[in-house]
Design an enzyme around this catalytic site. Structure first.
Site, short mmCIF file in Angstrom:
data_model
loop_
_atom_site.label_atom_id
_atom_site.label_comp_id
_atom_site.label_asym_id
_atom_site.label_seq_id
_atom_site.Cartn_x
_atom_site.Cartn_y
_atom_site.Cartn_z
N LYS A 122 -1.37 -9.48 2.35
CA LYS A 122 -0.68 -9.06 3.66
C LYS A 122 -1.46 -8.08 4.50
O LYS A 122 -2.32 -7.36 4.01
CB LYS A 122 0.61 -8.34 3.19
CG LYS A 122 1.29 -7.77 4.49
CD LYS A 122 2.88 -7.52 3.96
CE LYS A 122 2.96 -5.86 3.42
NZ LYS A 122 2.43 -4.85 4.47
N GLU A 178 9.09 -4.69 10.14
CA GLU A 178 9.45 -3.46 9.68
C GLU A 178 9.99 -2.64 10.90
O GLU A 178 9.54 -2.36 11.91
CB GLU A 178 8.46 -2.77 8.99
CG GLU A 178 8.71 -1.31 8.47
CD GLU A 178 7.89 -0.66 7.56
OE1 GLU A 178 6.72 -1.46 6.88
OE2 GLU A 178 8.31 0.29 7.12
N GLU A 180 -1.59 -5.60 8.42
CA GLU A 180 -0.92 -5.28 9.32
C GLU A 180 -1.42 -5.73 10.65
O GLU A 180 -2.73 -5.80 10.64
CB GLU A 180 -0.44 -3.65 9.32
CG GLU A 180 0.32 -3.21 8.15
CD GLU A 180 0.28 -2.01 7.90
OE1 GLU A 180 0.09 -1.11 8.92
OE2 GLU A 180 0.88 -1.38 7.04
N ASP A 205 0.96 -1.16 0.02
CA ASP A 205 0.12 -0.04 -0.12
C ASP A 205 0.82 1.17 0.00
O ASP A 205 0.38 2.44 -0.24
CB ASP A 205 -1.03 -0.01 1.16
CG ASP A 205 -0.49 -0.12 2.54
OD1 ASP A 205 0.87 -0.20 2.49
OD2 ASP A 205 -1.04 0.19 3.31
N SER A 206 2.14 1.01 -0.22
CA SER A 206 3.14 2.17 -0.15
C SER A 206 2.92 2.75 -1.68
O SER A 206 3.35 3.82 -2.01
CB SER A 206 4.61 1.71 -0.24
OG SER A 206 4.62 0.34 -0.74
N ASP A 260 -1.24 -6.03 -0.36
CA ASP A 260 -1.39 -5.46 0.70
C ASP A 260 -2.96 -4.91 0.88
O ASP A 260 -3.30 -4.43 0.17
CB ASP A 260 -0.54 -4.18 0.97
CG ASP A 260 0.31 -4.11 2.03
OD1 ASP A 260 0.15 -5.00 3.01
OD2 ASP A 260 1.24 -3.09 2.07
#
Ligand code: KIV
Length: 285
Positions: free
Chosen positions: A127, A196, A129, A58-59, A97
């Site tokens: 993915k 991270e 978080e 999602d960057s 993501d």
């Protein structure tokens, strides 16, 4: 055919098989897993032969859309970019993501949106978080056929709680919490875990303690693999580069030089030259 002729079956080299989720899971403690982010088909095509998995992070919201955080990324953005990366690649496993707000509410909400991502992109895994608070959701997804990669430590979707992007696990309480989160996500059935922005010792302890592959970003070479945002690693940004990024190229400078040369040639009318122009064909077609 004569009776003594030997039938030789020469195996033809077929298209490479994609790396699968079990292939990545099997790399625990073995050859390091290589990953870079990709958001578009042409970038996926360039990176595909070099990566075990391509992460549609999602960057993309910050890198491609100029957002100040990843929070504005929508499910449609993740799906469109995920599908492009699947189309542009043929051997790497593709992981997408899940954007902020598309999985945190309940396991059911997460299942609905993750299933859409798998179906509409053709990717192999998602993915998400989060630590212990997401463990129930991870088991819910995995039990229903959705492979999950976790993400602990610095979690960009929690930037408003964390108050910015900083290294995590520098004090004992924080380190203990990140370790507990890593164990909870591994025990819930995730096949891999991104760690991270944490101190080296913590990443190394987690990698030793949990049974699943750890993928580091700003977390040391002790992890079972590494991921970087491609545009950071390729030196596409001329301004800020995080401490944990190594610039493997200076593409930003190279592109800026190329754009300046192009502008100069357009203004001088030396581009396009004769070899770039269409002529009239003799057959008149
Ligand atoms: O969004 C992303 O690119 C990521 C990686 C940096 C791990 O989550």
């Amino acid at each position: 055919m004569s009776t003594n002729s030997t039938l030789k079956i020469v195996p033809k080299a077929g298209p490479a098989r994609r790396v699968s989720v079990p292939d990545i899971a099997a790399r625990k403690g073995g050859e390091p897993v290589v990953s870079l982010t990709a958001y578009t088909a042409p970038m996926a095509k360039i990176l595909d032969p070099h990566c075990d998995f391509l992460l549609v992070g999602d960057s993309l919201g910050m890198v491609l859309y100029g957002l100040d955080s990843t929070l504005g990324v929508t499910l449609d953005m993740a799906i469109n970019h995920g599908a492009a990366v699947v189309r542009g690649s043929s051997q790497a496993c593709v992981v997408v993501d899940m954007p902020f707000g598309t999985y945190q509410e309940s396991p059911e909400q997460a299942y609905r949106n993750c299933a859409r991502v798998l179906v509409e992109t053709g990717c192999a895994a998602v993915k998400i978080e989060g630590g212990a608070e997401m463990a129930e959701t991870v088991s819910f997804l995995v039990e229903r056929g959705i492979p999950v990669m976790g993400h602990v430590g610095l979690m960009p979707q929690s930037v408003n709680i964390a108050g910015g992007y900083r290294a995590h696990g520098r004090n004992q309480d924080e380190a203990r919490k990140i370790k507990d989160d890593a164990h909870a996500i591994a025990d819930a059935g995730a096949f891999a875990l991104v760690i991270e922005g944490v101190v080296e010792q913590l990443a190394s302890d987690i990698t030793r303690e949990i049974q699943i592959v750890t993928i580091g970003i700003g977390a040391s070479a002790a992890c079972d693999g590494q991921v970087l945002v491609t545009e950071d690693a390729m030196g596409m940004f001329t301004e800020f580069t995080p401490k944990f990024v190594k610039r493997f190229a200076e593409m930003g400078e190279e592109m800026s030089r190329a754009a300046a040369d192009y502008a100069k040639e357009v203004k001088a009318r030396t581009f396009p030259a004769a070899e770039h122009c269409y002529g009239v064909r003799k057959d008149g077609k």
